[in-house]
Enzyme design. Structure first.
Site, PDB file in Angstrom:
ATOM      1  N   ARG A   1       6.179 -13.153   1.364  1.00 55.28           N
ATOM      2  CA  ARG A   1       5.778 -13.282   2.764  1.00 55.28           C
ATOM      3  C   ARG A   1       4.872 -14.488   2.951  1.00 55.28           C
ATOM      4  O   ARG A   1       4.289 -14.977   1.965  1.00 55.28           O
ATOM      5  CB  ARG A   1       4.985 -12.023   3.177  1.00 55.28           C
ATOM      6  CG  ARG A   1       5.703 -10.725   2.867  1.00 55.28           C
ATOM      7  CD  ARG A   1       4.718  -9.605   2.520  1.00 55.28           C
ATOM      8  NE  ARG A   1       5.419  -8.413   2.026  1.00 55.28           N
ATOM      9  CZ  ARG A   1       5.887  -7.441   2.799  1.00 55.28           C
ATOM     10  NH1 ARG A   1       5.682  -7.487   4.101  1.00 55.28           N
ATOM     11  NH2 ARG A   1       6.529  -6.421   2.287  1.00 55.28           N
TER      12      ARG A   1
ATOM     13  N   GLY B   1       0.810  -1.215   0.000  1.00 56.87           N
ATOM     14  CA  GLY B   1       0.000   0.000   0.000  1.00 56.87           C
ATOM     15  C   GLY B   1       0.840   1.259   0.000  1.00 56.87           C
ATOM     16  O   GLY B   1       0.327   2.358  -0.224  1.00 56.87           O
ATOM     17  N   ARG B   2       2.121   1.079   0.278  1.00 59.22           N
ATOM     18  CA  ARG B   2       2.990   2.263   0.253  1.00 59.22           C
ATOM     19  C   ARG B   2       4.407   1.884  -0.155  1.00 59.22           C
ATOM     20  O   ARG B   2       5.380   2.480   0.313  1.00 59.22           O
ATOM     21  CB  ARG B   2       3.002   2.947   1.612  1.00 59.22           C
ATOM     22  CG  ARG B   2       3.419   2.036   2.756  1.00 59.22           C
ATOM     23  CD  ARG B   2       3.834   2.869   3.915  1.00 59.22           C
ATOM     24  NE  ARG B   2       4.044   2.037   5.084  1.00 59.22           N
ATOM     25  CZ  ARG B   2       4.515   2.498   6.205  1.00 59.22           C
ATOM     26  NH1 ARG B   2       4.816   3.772   6.309  1.00 59.22           N
ATOM     27  NH2 ARG B   2       4.692   1.698   7.228  1.00 59.22           N
TER      28      ARG B   2
ATOM     29  N   ASP C   1       1.969 -11.246   7.354  1.00 60.15           N
ATOM     30  CA  ASP C   1       2.483 -10.459   6.221  1.00 60.15           C
ATOM     31  C   ASP C   1       3.870  -9.892   6.540  1.00 60.15           C
ATOM     32  O   ASP C   1       4.529  -9.346   5.660  1.00 60.15           O
ATOM     33  CB  ASP C   1       1.520  -9.329   5.858  1.00 60.15           C
ATOM     34  CG  ASP C   1       1.147  -8.475   7.054  1.00 60.15           C
ATOM     35  OD1 ASP C   1       0.642  -9.036   8.049  1.00 60.15           O
ATOM     36  OD2 ASP C   1       1.376  -7.246   7.016  1.00 60.15           O
ATOM     37  N   ASN C   2       4.292 -10.035   7.777  1.00 61.06           N
ATOM     38  CA  ASN C   2       5.609  -9.529   8.160  1.00 61.06           C
ATOM     39  C   ASN C   2       6.589 -10.668   8.426  1.00 61.06           C
ATOM     40  O   ASN C   2       7.543 -10.506   9.184  1.00 61.06           O
ATOM     41  CB  ASN C   2       5.494  -8.628   9.394  1.00 61.06           C
ATOM     42  CG  ASN C   2       4.680  -7.371   9.105  1.00 61.06           C
ATOM     43  OD1 ASN C   2       4.549  -6.970   7.957  1.00 61.06           O
ATOM     44  ND2 ASN C   2       4.137  -6.766  10.141  1.00 61.06           N
TER      45      ASN C   2
END
Ligand code: AMP
Ligand code: MG
Length: 491
Positions: free
Chosen positions: A185, A94-95, A254-255
């Site tokens: 991930r 998203g970024r 996701d991390n």
């Protein structure tokens, strides 16, 4: 020939991820920023990547802000999902924008990603931006982790954008250039699995094996093989975290990277005083990601990976589950083995004897009840071996004499010189970690325009195993009596 072009900084991109099925990413470009300036450039890393440092000193502001694309870039935003604090969500970059995979002179392949580079199709309600403090924080801590010998994504540069970002307050904007073995991930697999398209899941599995476990690509059951390999690497990674007192802080699926690198430095921090229940992150109210929970959470995340891989593991679900469970069950032992081996080195044991694990865990108990500083305790133990002094260790408190006697007896039973034992301990016990109060001090100075504090801190954290006069101020625990340290998600 590219190399003769004076404007060529050394980029040699390939885009193997962008050759995967298109549902796994979207082509997207960084959104230009107003007035970029290069705050920090990792010259050593740039050189390792085959990049021309002289060129980057001039062009870095434009390149690492996303205002100008490096030659050969094919920018994409990656799609992924993830369990955030236990709840499944669709996410994606998203970024962040992946510029491509840099092929290095030594033949390695690294993702080069801009983080904070503006909105993408996955931004949901976010502005796609990042602020200077958290991006510098990622830079400091990831480089410290690398120097500690812990697998991690790296930081190539931070650029200030000259724009403001609006959070609870107005903050200076920044873009971090992140370098990673890949950004695949657990959540990438969850995303592929949720699509229900076996072809995509299989392509992603093969791609991941090829990139991170090339020796296993010909395995008969590629999904089960990948799961086993990731279980092993994560056990090793989390054991290493535990041995330096690292708290990731937001171990959402996701991390967690399939490469086994530490990724997504948000509210992470290092322990000062030893307490397994330590939580730094202000949003982790239940303590889900507390220091002592990290091994269990890693296993929980690996279970999510296994679930995603089930359709590939076996066509018959009960069989697939049984096979996956067998592999997952290896994690606790694998973790314990690695953790205990790390702890043995930390207390100078070169061999294994019955009772060693108790000796190590009793030390941890002692540290907890004394409120002892994690890093300083091991440094003090190392020093006592170096000097051969058998006094009490002040950080451990008065109750430690029984333990110290047993430890010294144990050391005496192994036939090694003090020098040999001390050398093992020096390699296992950093004198420098990025202390929370030092990190905050550097970030505060940087935000008011003074980068000198940041640069001194960076110099200290990149040589963590070496006590020098210059790094002395960075060794100490924070002065007692301060408020508990709190971190905030880097958004
Ligand atoms: P993180 O907490 O950095 O791991 O991010 C979790 C998810 O939120 C990822 O999908 C990010 O891309 C997304 N995200 C975080 N901050 C922003 C932002 N400012 N704008 C858009 N997306 C964001
Ligand atoms: Mg993340």
């Amino acid at each position: 020939m590219k190399s003769k072009d004076p404007g060529w900084a050394g980029w040699r991109f390939d885009h193997s991820y962008a050759r995967l099925p298109v549902s796994l990413f979207t082509r997207a470009r960084p959104v230009p920023v107003a007035s970029p300036s290069l705050v920090v450039l990792n010259e050593k890393l740039a050189t390792e990547l085959g990049l021309d440092v002289g060129h980057l000193r001039g062009s870095g502001a434009d390149l690492f802000s996303g205002n100008r694309l490096p030659s050969g870039a094919d920018p994409i935003a990656q799609a992924y999902a993830g369990h955030q604090f236990g709840h499944f969500t669709n996410l994606g970059d998203g970024r962040a924008i992946l510029l491509g995979e840099q092929l290095t002179p030594s033949g390695a392949r690294f993702d080069v990603q801009l983080k904070g580079s503006g909105q993408t199709p996955y931004s949901r309600r976010g502005d796609g931006r990042a602020s200077l403090g958290p991006m510098l924080r990622e830079y400091i801590i990831s480089e410290a982790m690398h120097a500690l010998g812990i697998p991690t994504t790296r930081s190539l540069a931070v650029v200030a954008t000259g724009e403001e970002v609006f959070r609870e307050e107005i903050l200076p904007g920044a873009v971090l250039t992140r370098v990673a073995a890949s950004h695949i991930r657990v959540g990438t697999f969850e995303y592929a699995a949720a699509m229900g398209d076996r072809v995509v899941l299989e392509a992603l599995t093969r791609h991941t094996l090829t990139r991170h476990y090339p020796e296993l690509v010909d395995a008969e059951n590629i999904a089960l093989t990948l799961l086993g390999a990731v279980v092993e690497r994560q056990a090793d990674l989390v054991a290493r975290w535990m041995c330096v007192g690292f708290v990731h802080g937001v171990m959402n699926t996701d991390n967690m990277a399939l490469s086994g690198e530490t990724i997504d430095y948000g509210p992470c921090a290092f322990l000062d005083t030893y307490d397994p229940e330590t939580v730094f992150s202000s949003i982790d109210r239940g303590g889900r990601y507390a220091y002592g929970n990290q091994p269990d959470i890693a296993q929980w995340n690996l279970t999510r990976l296994a679930v995603a891989l089930l359709p590939l593991i076996d066509g018959e679900q009960t069989k697939a589950v049984a096979l996956a469970e067998e592999v997952l069950a290896k994690f606790p032992n694998e973790f314990r083995r690695k953790h205990q081996s790390g702890l043995r080195s930390k207390i100078g044991l070169l061999s294994e004897e019955e009772g060693d694990d108790e000796l190590a865990s009793e030390l941890l108990d002692l540290m907890q009840s004394a409120g002892a500083d994690f890093t300083s305790t091991f440094v003090a133990l190392t020093k006592s071996v170096e000097t051969g002094q058998s006094e009490v260790i002040p950080v451990l408190g008065a109750d430690s004499s029984v333990w110290l006697t047993r430890w010294r007896e144990r050391l005496n039973r192994q036939n090694h010189t003090r020098e040999v034992v001390a050398a093992v301990m020096q390699r296992a016990n950093p004198v420098i970690i990025p202390r929370n109060h030092r990190v905050e001090e550097a970030l505060a100075a940087a935000q008011s325009g003074d980068m000198s504090v940041l640069h001194r801190l960076l110099e200290a954290v990149v040589s963590p195993y070496e006590a020098t006069p210059a790094n002395e101020p960075y060794r100490d625990a924070p002065p007692p009596g301060g408020a508990p340290y709190r971190t905030f998600c880097g958004t």
